[in-house]
Design a protein around this motif. Structure first.
Motif, PDB file in Angstrom:
ATOM      1  N   ASP A   1      50.607  -2.835  45.095  1.00  0.00           N
ATOM      2  CA  ASP A   1      51.571  -3.277  46.157  1.00  0.00           C
ATOM      3  C   ASP A   1      52.853  -2.699  46.084  1.00  0.00           C
ATOM      4  OD1 ASP A   1      49.793  -4.835  47.466  1.00  0.00           O
ATOM      5  OD2 ASP A   1      50.205  -6.808  46.258  1.00  0.00           O
ATOM      6  N   TYR A   2      53.543  -2.415  47.278  1.00  0.00           N
ATOM      7  CA  TYR A   2      55.036  -2.184  47.304  1.00  0.00           C
ATOM      8  C   TYR A   2      55.811  -3.381  47.589  1.00  0.00           C
ATOM      9  CZ  TYR A   2      54.156   2.854  47.202  1.00  0.00           C
ATOM     10  OH  TYR A   2      53.850   4.178  46.866  1.00  0.00           O
TER      11      TYR A   2
ATOM     12  N   HIS B   1      54.395  -1.431  42.590  1.00  0.00           N
ATOM     13  CA  HIS B   1      55.756  -0.554  42.843  1.00  0.00           C
ATOM     14  C   HIS B   1      56.869  -1.204  43.216  1.00  0.00           C
ATOM     15  CE1 HIS B   1      52.821   2.780  42.739  1.00  0.00           C
ATOM     16  NE2 HIS B   1      51.962   2.186  43.772  1.00  0.00           N
TER      17      HIS B   1
ATOM     18  N   THR C   1      58.104   4.053  51.772  1.00  0.00           N
ATOM     19  CA  THR C   1      56.757   3.545  51.951  1.00  0.00           C
ATOM     20  C   THR C   1      56.244   4.514  53.085  1.00  0.00           C
ATOM     21  OG1 THR C   1      57.425   1.895  53.649  1.00  0.00           O
ATOM     22  CG2 THR C   1      57.254   1.113  51.266  1.00  0.00           C
ATOM     23  N   ASN C   2      56.620   5.551  53.336  1.00  0.00           N
ATOM     24  CA  ASN C   2      56.074   6.506  54.379  1.00  0.00           C
ATOM     25  C   ASN C   2      55.902   5.636  55.574  1.00  0.00           C
ATOM     26  OD1 ASN C   2      55.853   8.841  52.810  1.00  0.00           O
ATOM     27  ND2 ASN C   2      53.987   7.761  51.862  1.00  0.00           N
TER      28      ASN C   2
ATOM     29  N   GLN D   1      55.554   2.521  56.209  1.00  0.00           N
ATOM     30  CA  GLN D   1      54.670   1.453  56.153  1.00  0.00           C
ATOM     31  C   GLN D   1      55.291  -0.099  56.286  1.00  0.00           C
ATOM     32  OE1 GLN D   1      51.164   1.659  57.276  1.00  0.00           O
ATOM     33  NE2 GLN D   1      52.019   3.553  57.971  1.00  0.00           N
TER      34      GLN D   1
ATOM     35  N   VAL E   1      56.641  -2.696  53.334  1.00  0.00           N
ATOM     36  CA  VAL E   1      56.073  -3.468  51.893  1.00  0.00           C
ATOM     37  C   VAL E   1      55.230  -4.481  52.162  1.00  0.00           C
ATOM     38  CG1 VAL E   1      58.272  -2.767  50.453  1.00  0.00           C
ATOM     39  CG2 VAL E   1      58.267  -5.084  51.750  1.00  0.00           C
ATOM     40  N   GLU E   2      54.482  -4.927  51.274  1.00  0.00           N
ATOM     41  CA  GLU E   2      53.450  -6.011  51.361  1.00  0.00           C
ATOM     42  C   GLU E   2      54.346  -7.327  51.350  1.00  0.00           C
ATOM     43  OE1 GLU E   2      50.621  -2.901  50.801  1.00  0.00           O
ATOM     44  OE2 GLU E   2      52.536  -3.081  49.874  1.00  0.00           O
TER      45      GLU E   2
ATOM     46  N   LYS F   1      55.463  -4.722  56.113  1.00  0.00           N
ATOM     47  CA  LYS F   1      54.263  -4.232  57.044  1.00  0.00           C
ATOM     48  C   LYS F   1      53.587  -5.251  57.787  1.00  0.00           C
ATOM     49  CE  LYS F   1      50.838  -2.071  54.637  1.00  0.00           C
ATOM     50  NZ  LYS F   1      50.263  -1.552  53.727  1.00  0.00           N
TER      51      LYS F   1
END
Length: 358
Positions: free
Chosen positions: A173-174, A198, A236-237, A239, A241-242, A261
């Motif tokens: 997970d980010y 992360h 996160t490119n 995307q 974060v979770e 995200k």
């Protein structure tokens, strides 16, 4: 010899009570405490030396405090963000020694060393129910260990419970983490790294960020000079974060929402910049976002929950698997200086109070 003081043998229970009375220190009628009698700025803080010592009931114990942890929540009560009955003694966590107990108390004895969560800990004496959030600690605990116990309960337990239950963090997970070098932030960094996440740490200086990195953060964002949202999306490119753990409140709420995200979770749990204004629930719809406003006490409401989390925390501290950075300890009468430092964002780690024993 003690069994024959009256010329006849005493029952074992009587011996125990007599020994306990011999050990007991006289309890004064008044004490030193930090409190508020009205809401407002730092100027409403009062250090009083003649505040009444609380009277205990049948199921309560009286604790003579040695150390108390300083937390941002005290400012919420002082400012009136959280209501309280006045006068209100500040403080939420402490460690010390049991000096008296009610007639019905069975779990604790006089002279037990304890650590606990409760209101009214910025004082020489605090009472708490034996069924409350209080635990014995080893009788041979040193002063430094008592300080560590008192300094870990609010912030480290919050971090542990939140990464388990507010958003169950998974490997890979980010996670966006604000105030990453504060007492809670440093604990979050460690628990997030242990979970395999992360961590994207946000703090106001490069020095604070380096400290966050030492405690487990992977990516660093300086909120004083970086665009937080842009950096999150870059990391996160695009995307997001979770989950975001946001203790700042009003100033960061919108950024935290945008940084998530799809199906992300925002855990908002602090008001450092002020309370989050009311929000329209449909702002969660576009990305199916989950929004929580949890408190630690919601996760340790039962005796079983408290025992589970507190025993795990103490085990982590004993083994050295969890590090608590106590950056400064103030005497009780200097709490106003500590509060000014904390609220001006000049501190890292945990601030503590040492409470006079006289």
């Amino acid at each position: 010899m003690i069994a024959r003081l009256t010329g006849s043998y005493l029952p074992t229970r009587s011996i125990s009570r007599l020994v306990e009375k011999v050990k007991m220190t006289p309890i004064p009628a008044v004490q030193k405490a930090v409190l508020i009698r009205e809401t407002g700025g730092l100027d409403v803080l009062r250090y009083e030396q003649d505040f009444p010592v609380p009277k205990i009931g049948n199921n309560e114990i009286l604790i003579k405090n040695k150390y108390a942890g300083i937390n941002y929540i005290e400012s919420y009560f002082r400012k009136g963000i959280y209501p309280s009955k006045k006068p209100y003694v500040l403080g939420r966590e402490a460690s010390g020694v049991v000096v008296a107990k009610g007639d019905a108390v069975t779990k604790f004895d006089v002279n037990d060393k304890v650590a606990y969560l409760s209101s009214n800990t910025f004082a020489q004496y605090t009472k708490i129910s034996e069924a409350g959030t209080v635990s014995k600690v080893p009788q041979d605990s040193t002063d430094e260990q008592l300080k560590l116990y008192a300094g870990s309960l609010v912030q480290a337990l919050t971090s542990l419970a939140f990464v388990r239950e507010a958003y169950p963090v998974k490997k890979g997970d980010y996670i966006l983490l604000y105030a990453a070098a504060g007492g809670a932030g440093l604990a979050f960094n460690q628990f997030l790294k242990k979970a395999g996440a992360h961590t994207i740490a946000v703090a106001s200086t490069d020095e604070k960020l380096q400290l966050a990195k030492e405690y487990g953060a992977e990516f660093l964002i300086n909120s004083s000079k970086d665009d937080v949202l842009a950096r999150v999306l870059e990391i996160t490119n695009g995307q997001g974060v979770e989950a975001a753990f946001d203790s700042v409140g009003k100033d960061t709420f919108e950024t935290s929402l945008k940084a998530l995200k799809r199906k992300g979770t925002l855990v908002s749990f602090g008001n450092a910049s002020g309370p989050v204004p009311p929000v329209a629930i449909n702002i969660l719809t576009p990305k199916n976002i989950k929004l929580l406003r949890p408190s630690l006490f919601g996760y340790i409401a039962t005796h079983e929950e408290w025992e589970s989390y507190s025993s795990e925390l103490f085990d982590l501290l004993h083994s050295g698997a969890l590090k608590i950075l106590i950056s400064k300890t103030y005497p009780l009468e200097e709490y106003n200086q500590a509060a000014e430092q904390l609220e001006s964002r000049k501190t890292v780690g945990k601030l503590m109070l040492e409470i006079s024993q006289d």
